[in-house]
Write an enzyme that holds these catalytic residues in place. Structure first.
Site, PDB file in Angstrom:
ATOM      1  N   GLY A  41       0.755  -0.988   0.389  1.00 28.02           N
ATOM      2  CA  GLY A  41       0.163  -0.264  -0.076  1.00 28.02           C
ATOM      3  C   GLY A  41       0.780   1.571   0.298  1.00 28.02           C
ATOM      4  O   GLY A  41       0.882   2.404  -0.495  1.00 28.02           O
ATOM      5  N   ASP A  99      -5.507   1.219  10.648  1.00 35.60           N
ATOM      6  CA  ASP A  99      -6.736   1.651  10.832  1.00 35.60           C
ATOM      7  C   ASP A  99      -6.882   1.116  12.000  1.00 35.60           C
ATOM      8  O   ASP A  99      -6.577   2.039  13.440  1.00 35.60           O
ATOM      9  CB  ASP A  99      -6.805   0.535   9.607  1.00 35.60           C
ATOM     10  N   THR A 100      -7.082   0.031  12.088  1.00 37.80           N
ATOM     11  CA  THR A 100      -7.146  -0.700  13.370  1.00 37.80           C
ATOM     12  C   THR A 100      -5.886  -0.416  14.316  1.00 37.80           C
ATOM     13  O   THR A 100      -5.734  -0.726  15.468  1.00 37.80           O
ATOM     14  CB  THR A 100      -7.253  -2.041  14.510  1.00 37.80           C
ATOM     15  N   THR A 103      -1.293  -3.675  12.263  1.00 34.76           N
ATOM     16  CA  THR A 103      -0.362  -3.837  11.444  1.00 34.76           C
ATOM     17  C   THR A 103       1.085  -2.774  11.813  1.00 34.76           C
ATOM     18  O   THR A 103       2.424  -3.498  11.937  1.00 34.76           O
ATOM     19  CB  THR A 103      -0.383  -3.447  10.470  1.00 34.76           C
ATOM     20  N   LYS A 127      -7.531   6.820  10.542  1.00 34.96           N
ATOM     21  CA  LYS A 127      -8.855   6.412  10.984  1.00 34.96           C
ATOM     22  C   LYS A 127      -8.633   5.909  12.165  1.00 34.96           C
ATOM     23  O   LYS A 127      -8.719   5.548  12.648  1.00 34.96           O
ATOM     24  CB  LYS A 127      -9.834   4.998   9.610  1.00 34.96           C
ATOM     25  N   ARG A 161      -4.986   0.734  -7.323  1.00 36.41           N
ATOM     26  CA  ARG A 161      -4.207   1.132  -6.107  1.00 36.41           C
ATOM     27  C   ARG A 161      -3.460   2.044  -7.001  1.00 36.41           C
ATOM     28  O   ARG A 161      -2.383   3.451  -6.569  1.00 36.41           O
ATOM     29  CB  ARG A 161      -2.612   0.633  -6.302  1.00 36.41           C
TER      30      ARG A 161
END
Ligand code: 5GP
Length: 173
Positions: A41, A99-100, A103, A127, A161
């Site tokens: 990403g 995000d969470t 990672t 986020k 992407r």
């Protein structure tokens, strides 16, 4: 599958990258900067960012993933590790989106075990409301709400992407 209008345009992205690179250039003056991008990403953000940083640096990558389509599996897999030694270096970990936090937290702890001189994290998007693991973010491009986004390196099922901007994504209309 629906890709919405740009949330962040090419111009907004370029401006933000320059802003982040300016801060990083100031903070890493005279240091041994090793920039590690998280693939896949972060590939687009990483190449823009390092080109805009004005202090000497070394580039490396780690290939890791926790997402399957639009859902996190909660389990991080490292497919290919960085090759540079991080011990005693000033490491900057570069991510596309936090995000969470699973990672980044996993990779951060993995790097810290190898005793870098310093370790900071730069993420292009954040986020915050999705966070389940507390991970320190040192450089954040944009805060975004809880929505799935694609483009500028970010994918859905490894597609989109290549979009030069960032857009919201829905699986159906
Ligand atoms: P975390 O471990 O923080 O939950 O998730 C980080 C990874 O999940 C990112 O590197 C990215 O691959 C993926 N991810 C999280 N949110 C999004 C999103 O909105 N769009 C895309 N394309 N990937 C996301």
């Amino acid at each position: 599958m629906v890709v919405g209008k740009p949330i962040f345009t090419v111009e907004q992205i370029q401006h933000k990258v320059r802003e982040l690179a300016d801060r990083i250039s100031r903070d890493y003056e005279g240091k041994d900067l090793l920039v590690i991008g998280i693939l896949r990403g972060a590939f687009m953000f990483m190449t823009d960012l390092v080109r805009a940083i004005r202090v000497p640096l070394t580039v490396d990558f780690v290939v890791a993933a926790s997402y399957v389509q639009t859902e996190t599996s909660g389990e991080v897999k490292v497919y290919c590790d960085a090759r540079e030694s991080v011990t005693g270096r000033d490491v900057l970990l570069v991510e596309d989106i936090a995000d969470t936090g699973v990672t980044l937290n996993y990779l951060r702890e993995r790097i810290l075990l190898k005793r870098p001189r310093s370790l900071k994290i730069c993420t292009f998007l954040n986020k915050q409301e999705r966070r389940t693991v507390d991970v320190p973010l040192d450089y954040v491009g944009f805060e975004i709400p809880n929505q799935y986004v694609v483009g500028y390196g970010l994918d859905y099922d490894n597609k989109f992407r290549n979009l030069p901007y960032i857009a919201a994504f829905r699986k159906s209309v």
